[in-house]
Design an enzyme around this catalytic site. Sequence first.
Site, PDB file in Angstrom:
ATOM      1  N   ASP A  13       1.382  -0.464  -3.808  1.00 50.38           N
ATOM      2  CA  ASP A  13       2.553   0.157  -4.426  1.00 50.38           C
ATOM      3  C   ASP A  13       2.503   1.682  -4.386  1.00 50.38           C
ATOM      4  O   ASP A  13       3.013   2.365  -5.276  1.00 50.38           O
ATOM      5  CB  ASP A  13       2.724  -0.325  -5.882  1.00 50.38           C
ATOM      6  CG  ASP A  13       2.748  -1.829  -5.971  1.00 50.38           C
ATOM      7  OD1 ASP A  13       3.384  -2.445  -5.096  1.00 50.38           O
ATOM      8  OD2 ASP A  13       2.139  -2.392  -6.896  1.00 50.38           O
ATOM      9  N   LYS A  16       4.515   2.783   0.388  1.00 49.51           N
ATOM     10  CA  LYS A  16       4.463   2.517   1.836  1.00 49.51           C
ATOM     11  C   LYS A  16       5.863   2.269   2.391  1.00 49.51           C
ATOM     12  O   LYS A  16       6.182   2.696   3.497  1.00 49.51           O
ATOM     13  CB  LYS A  16       3.583   1.280   2.118  1.00 49.51           C
ATOM     14  CG  LYS A  16       2.129   1.471   1.727  1.00 49.51           C
ATOM     15  CD  LYS A  16       1.320   0.203   1.931  1.00 49.51           C
ATOM     16  CE  LYS A  16       1.690  -0.934   1.001  1.00 49.51           C
ATOM     17  NZ  LYS A  16       1.383  -0.718  -0.416  1.00 49.51           N
ATOM     18  N   GLY A  40       5.797  -5.982  -2.197  1.00 51.60           N
ATOM     19  CA  GLY A  40       7.101  -5.567  -2.687  1.00 51.60           C
ATOM     20  C   GLY A  40       7.289  -4.109  -2.315  1.00 51.60           C
ATOM     21  O   GLY A  40       6.555  -3.249  -2.779  1.00 51.60           O
ATOM     22  N   HIS A  41       8.209  -3.853  -1.404  1.00 53.58           N
ATOM     23  CA  HIS A  41       8.430  -2.474  -0.952  1.00 53.58           C
ATOM     24  C   HIS A  41       9.837  -2.040  -1.326  1.00 53.58           C
ATOM     25  O   HIS A  41      10.800  -2.750  -1.054  1.00 53.58           O
ATOM     26  CB  HIS A  41       8.286  -2.372   0.568  1.00 53.58           C
ATOM     27  CG  HIS A  41       6.960  -2.826   1.075  1.00 53.58           C
ATOM     28  ND1 HIS A  41       5.770  -2.359   0.576  1.00 53.58           N
ATOM     29  CD2 HIS A  41       6.638  -3.708   2.036  1.00 53.58           C
ATOM     30  CE1 HIS A  41       4.773  -2.930   1.211  1.00 53.58           C
ATOM     31  NE2 HIS A  41       5.263  -3.767   2.096  1.00 53.58           N
ATOM     32  N   GLN A 223       0.029  -4.498   0.881  1.00 54.53           N
ATOM     33  CA  GLN A 223      -1.174  -4.309   0.036  1.00 54.53           C
ATOM     34  C   GLN A 223      -1.893  -2.993   0.363  1.00 54.53           C
ATOM     35  O   GLN A 223      -1.231  -2.049   0.755  1.00 54.53           O
ATOM     36  CB  GLN A 223      -2.117  -5.517   0.146  1.00 54.53           C
ATOM     37  CG  GLN A 223      -1.544  -6.790  -0.449  1.00 54.53           C
ATOM     38  CD  GLN A 223      -0.504  -7.440   0.429  1.00 54.53           C
ATOM     39  OE1 GLN A 223      -0.737  -7.669   1.606  1.00 54.53           O
ATOM     40  NE2 GLN A 223       0.648  -7.729  -0.114  1.00 54.53           N
ATOM     41  N   GLY A 301       7.388  -8.246 -11.354  1.00 55.87           N
ATOM     42  CA  GLY A 301       7.911  -7.565 -12.540  1.00 55.87           C
ATOM     43  C   GLY A 301       6.825  -7.214 -13.547  1.00 55.87           C
ATOM     44  O   GLY A 301       7.113  -6.697 -14.627  1.00 55.87           O
ATOM     45  N   ARG A 304       2.514  -2.306 -14.211  1.00 57.95           N
ATOM     46  CA  ARG A 304       1.336  -1.883 -13.442  1.00 57.95           C
ATOM     47  C   ARG A 304       0.373  -1.123 -14.338  1.00 57.95           C
ATOM     48  O   ARG A 304       0.815  -0.345 -15.192  1.00 57.95           O
ATOM     49  CB  ARG A 304       1.765  -0.999 -12.277  1.00 57.95           C
ATOM     50  CG  ARG A 304       2.614  -1.743 -11.257  1.00 57.95           C
ATOM     51  CD  ARG A 304       3.159  -0.786 -10.205  1.00 57.95           C
ATOM     52  NE  ARG A 304       3.998  -1.482  -9.232  1.00 57.95           N
ATOM     53  CZ  ARG A 304       4.966  -0.893  -8.532  1.00 57.95           C
ATOM     54  NH1 ARG A 304       5.223   0.392  -8.690  1.00 57.95           N
ATOM     55  NH2 ARG A 304       5.672  -1.586  -7.663  1.00 57.95           N
ATOM     56  N   LEU A 331       4.434  12.937  -6.717  1.00 57.63           N
ATOM     57  CA  LEU A 331       3.945  14.148  -7.383  1.00 57.63           C
ATOM     58  C   LEU A 331       4.874  14.511  -8.537  1.00 57.63           C
ATOM     59  O   LEU A 331       4.443  15.005  -9.574  1.00 57.63           O
ATOM     60  CB  LEU A 331       3.866  15.307  -6.376  1.00 57.63           C
ATOM     61  CG  LEU A 331       3.215  16.578  -6.898  1.00 57.63           C
ATOM     62  CD1 LEU A 331       1.729  16.359  -7.213  1.00 57.63           C
ATOM     63  CD2 LEU A 331       3.353  17.739  -5.905  1.00 57.63           C
TER      64      LEU A 331
HETATM   65  P1  GDP Z   1       4.907  -0.037  -1.659  1.00 56.22           P
HETATM   66  O1  GDP Z   1       4.573  -1.426  -2.074  1.00 56.22           O
HETATM   67  O2  GDP Z   1       3.704   0.751  -1.268  1.00 56.22           O
HETATM   68  O3  GDP Z   1       5.991   0.025  -0.629  1.00 56.22           O
HETATM   69  O4  GDP Z   1       5.483   0.697  -2.953  1.00 56.22           O
HETATM   70  P2  GDP Z   1       6.537   0.114  -4.030  1.00 56.22           P
HETATM   71  O5  GDP Z   1       7.880   0.178  -3.431  1.00 56.22           O
HETATM   72  O6  GDP Z   1       6.050  -1.176  -4.575  1.00 56.22           O
HETATM   73  O7  GDP Z   1       6.380   1.150  -5.211  1.00 56.22           O
HETATM   74  C1  GDP Z   1       6.588   2.523  -5.034  1.00 56.22           C
HETATM   75  C2  GDP Z   1       7.721   2.994  -5.966  1.00 56.22           C
HETATM   76  O8  GDP Z   1       7.741   4.393  -6.008  1.00 56.22           O
HETATM   77  C3  GDP Z   1       9.100   2.578  -5.485  1.00 56.22           C
HETATM   78  O9  GDP Z   1       9.899   2.355  -6.621  1.00 56.22           O
HETATM   79  C4  GDP Z   1       9.579   3.809  -4.720  1.00 56.22           C
HETATM   80  O10 GDP Z   1      11.004   3.913  -4.686  1.00 56.22           O
HETATM   81  C5  GDP Z   1       8.980   4.901  -5.531  1.00 56.22           C
HETATM   82  N1  GDP Z   1       8.625   6.144  -4.813  1.00 56.22           N
HETATM   83  C6  GDP Z   1       8.079   6.294  -3.583  1.00 56.22           C
HETATM   84  N2  GDP Z   1       7.781   7.592  -3.342  1.00 56.22           N
HETATM   85  C7  GDP Z   1       8.151   8.267  -4.453  1.00 56.22           C
HETATM   86  C8  GDP Z   1       8.063   9.652  -4.856  1.00 56.22           C
HETATM   87  O11 GDP Z   1       7.580  10.520  -4.125  1.00 56.22           O
HETATM   88  N3  GDP Z   1       8.535   9.962  -6.119  1.00 56.22           N
HETATM   89  C9  GDP Z   1       9.062   9.024  -6.956  1.00 56.22           C
HETATM   90  N4  GDP Z   1       9.473   9.407  -8.172  1.00 56.22           N
HETATM   91  N5  GDP Z   1       9.144   7.721  -6.612  1.00 56.22           N
HETATM   92  C10 GDP Z   1       8.679   7.358  -5.390  1.00 56.22           C
HETATM   93  P1  IMO Z   2       2.394  -4.024  -1.899  1.00 53.67           P
HETATM   94  O1  IMO Z   2       2.524  -4.305  -0.426  1.00 53.67           O
HETATM   95  C1  IMO Z   2       0.025  -4.465  -5.538  1.00 53.67           C
HETATM   96  C2  IMO Z   2      -2.501  -8.039  -5.827  1.00 53.67           C
HETATM   97  C3  IMO Z   2      -2.141  -9.079  -6.888  1.00 53.67           C
HETATM   98  C4  IMO Z   2      -3.522  -9.630  -7.212  1.00 53.67           C
HETATM   99  C5  IMO Z   2      -4.220  -9.607  -5.846  1.00 53.67           C
HETATM  100  C6  IMO Z   2      -4.222 -10.946  -5.123  1.00 53.67           C
HETATM  101  O2  IMO Z   2       3.688  -4.011  -2.626  1.00 53.67           O
HETATM  102  O3  IMO Z   2       1.547  -2.814  -2.134  1.00 53.67           O
HETATM  103  P2  IMO Z   2      -2.345 -12.340  -3.842  1.00 53.67           P
HETATM  104  O4  IMO Z   2      -1.071 -12.937  -4.346  1.00 53.67           O
HETATM  105  O5  IMO Z   2      -2.179 -11.372  -2.725  1.00 53.67           O
HETATM  106  O6  IMO Z   2      -3.389 -13.379  -3.543  1.00 53.67           O
HETATM  107  O7  IMO Z   2      -2.920 -11.512  -5.118  1.00 53.67           O
HETATM  108  O8  IMO Z   2      -3.539  -8.637  -5.064  1.00 53.67           O
HETATM  109  N1  IMO Z   2      -1.408  -7.688  -4.905  1.00 53.67           N
HETATM  110  C7  IMO Z   2      -0.729  -6.532  -4.946  1.00 53.67           C
HETATM  111  N2  IMO Z   2      -0.799  -5.500  -5.802  1.00 53.67           N
HETATM  112  N3  IMO Z   2       0.856  -4.397  -4.490  1.00 53.67           N
HETATM  113  C8  IMO Z   2       0.915  -5.407  -3.596  1.00 53.67           C
HETATM  114  O9  IMO Z   2       1.638  -5.340  -2.456  1.00 53.67           O
HETATM  115  C9  IMO Z   2       0.129  -6.566  -3.813  1.00 53.67           C
HETATM  116  N4  IMO Z   2      -0.038  -7.731  -3.154  1.00 53.67           N
HETATM  117  C10 IMO Z   2      -0.985  -8.399  -3.822  1.00 53.67           C
HETATM  118  O10 IMO Z   2      -1.528  -8.480  -8.008  1.00 53.67           O
HETATM  119  O11 IMO Z   2      -4.215  -8.735  -8.044  1.00 53.67           O
HETATM  120 MG    MG Z   3       4.805  -2.700  -3.687  1.00 52.75          MG
END
Ligand code: GDP
Ligand code: IMO
Ligand code: MG
Length: 427
Positions: A13, A16, A40-41, A223, A301, A304, A331
């Site tokens: 998270d 990416k 979840g992206h 991940q 949901g 974190r 940042l």
């Molecule tokens: P991923 O799983 O690595 O793709 O990341 P997620 O989408 O799960 O979580 C990142 C969250 O941070 C998302 O809600 C993005 O919209 C948000 N985000 C990404 N870069 C920035 C940033 O530079 N500033 C802020 N405030 N939010 C960001």
């Molecule tokens: P993104 O791509 C954060 C965590 C789960 C659990 C562990 C194993 O959005 O960064 P699994 O269902 O993969 O066997 O669970 O890994 N986990 C993540 N945590 N971001 C993710 O994906 C994750 N995908 C799995 O919470 O601790």
């Molecule tokens: Mg994510």
Amino acid sequence: MSAIIVVGAQWGDEGKGKVTDLIGQDVDYVVKFNGGNNAGHTVVVDGKKYALHLLPAGIINPKATPVIGNGVVIDLDVLFQEIDQMDAEGIDTSRLRISSNAHIIPSYNKIMDNLSERSLGDRLIGTTGRGIGPTYADKMNRIGIRIQDLFDESILRQKVKSALEQKNFTMEKEFGLEPVDVDQVADSLLQYADRIKPMVFDCSLEVNKALDEGKNVLFEAGQATMLDIDHGTYPFVTSSSPTAGGACTGSGVGPTRIDRVVGIAKAYVTRVGEGPFPTELLDQTGEDLRQAGGEFGVTTGRPRRCGWYDAVVARYASRVNGLTDIVLTKLDVLTGYKQIPVCVAYDVDGKRVDEMPADQTSFHHAKPIYEELPGWDEDITGCRRFEELPVNAQAYVRRLEELSGCRISVVGVGAGREASIERTTLL
Ligand code: GDP
Ligand code: IMO
Ligand code: MG
């Protein structure tokens, strides 16, 4: 020609999705190489938010061909739900290509995921419950079901039957559940065969050809490094290889073809699920970070867990992935703190340790050694050049760069595609 890998440098998270979308404007292929719908992206374009799980975040870009590589595990129900949802939102999914070698998550592995968590009791992993672990276990155990099996009905039925021999034993004898019916599972998978067929391709052949033709290819990880099955905080990890090496095995491309490896790191750290997390803040400061950063899982949901930036983790991610660049996201979330602690090393049972401990027990005992950096109050969300940042924010980024073993090429100051400060171009 450029081949660039994007990986998570912490526990997931990191942003990416946003970065893939940002660089993806100039690429021809975006290849997801590991994981499944545990990811979840979030991608925000012109104020509109897209949440992606199984589909590569690069699908938002109308130019690139999105690819699901052989290293991914696919829940077919989720795949088509997401495709339908994207189509309804006006995103063209017709270019999606799927490796014939990718594995399928059969419904019984979602049951097995939850049963496995139940039997672990208070040692549970906190998985996403999507059947990821059991499906990768089946792959290694050579009882997995692959996309290509959808096109040979008798083979598919045989494979489902042999996989279920073991699983039904566990379900019935250990948990007193009804056995899963072989034909019901096979039929539910076969219903997708015709629809998926035109998307199925030879991932390794096509992606290598694209590189030969001078195209730009982005490999997108789900991940993150600390959740890697080999290099993460085992057993509190996912079951795939989200580190840079996984991009090669997960798509059939050799390491000599890769030009850059970009690690995404938040300006602080979050983690979902169980497992050690040295800089975790269990007090009000952690709650404040969670609220300010909107740190709630896109997939489950769940709130974190939040903590300060951990430079030991960043150095480790730089080493394990061979990072050429770091993108430091969020940042803007740190605005308003008088002092910002940054973990520079660990105290493990009274001894200072500068690098990631090689054994799990030491990591569980690691206490952060902090350096305090001065904060800033100004709103930075409108900054687009590094020099526009308050001097303390610039100093924060520079210090993190010194500590993290890799240059920080881009700084994120907001969720939107445009809210990025590029210090060095990534492509
Ligand atoms: P991923 O799983 O690595 O793709 O990341 P997620 O989408 O799960 O979580 C990142 C969250 O941070 C998302 O809600 C993005 O919209 C948000 N985000 C990404 N870069 C920035 C940033 O530079 N500033 C802020 N405030 N939010 C960001
Ligand atoms: P993104 O791509 C954060 C965590 C789960 C659990 C562990 C194993 O959005 O960064 P699994 O269902 O993969 O066997 O669970 O890994 N986990 C993540 N945590 N971001 C993710 O994906 C994750 N995908 C799995 O919470 O601790
Ligand atoms: Mg994510």
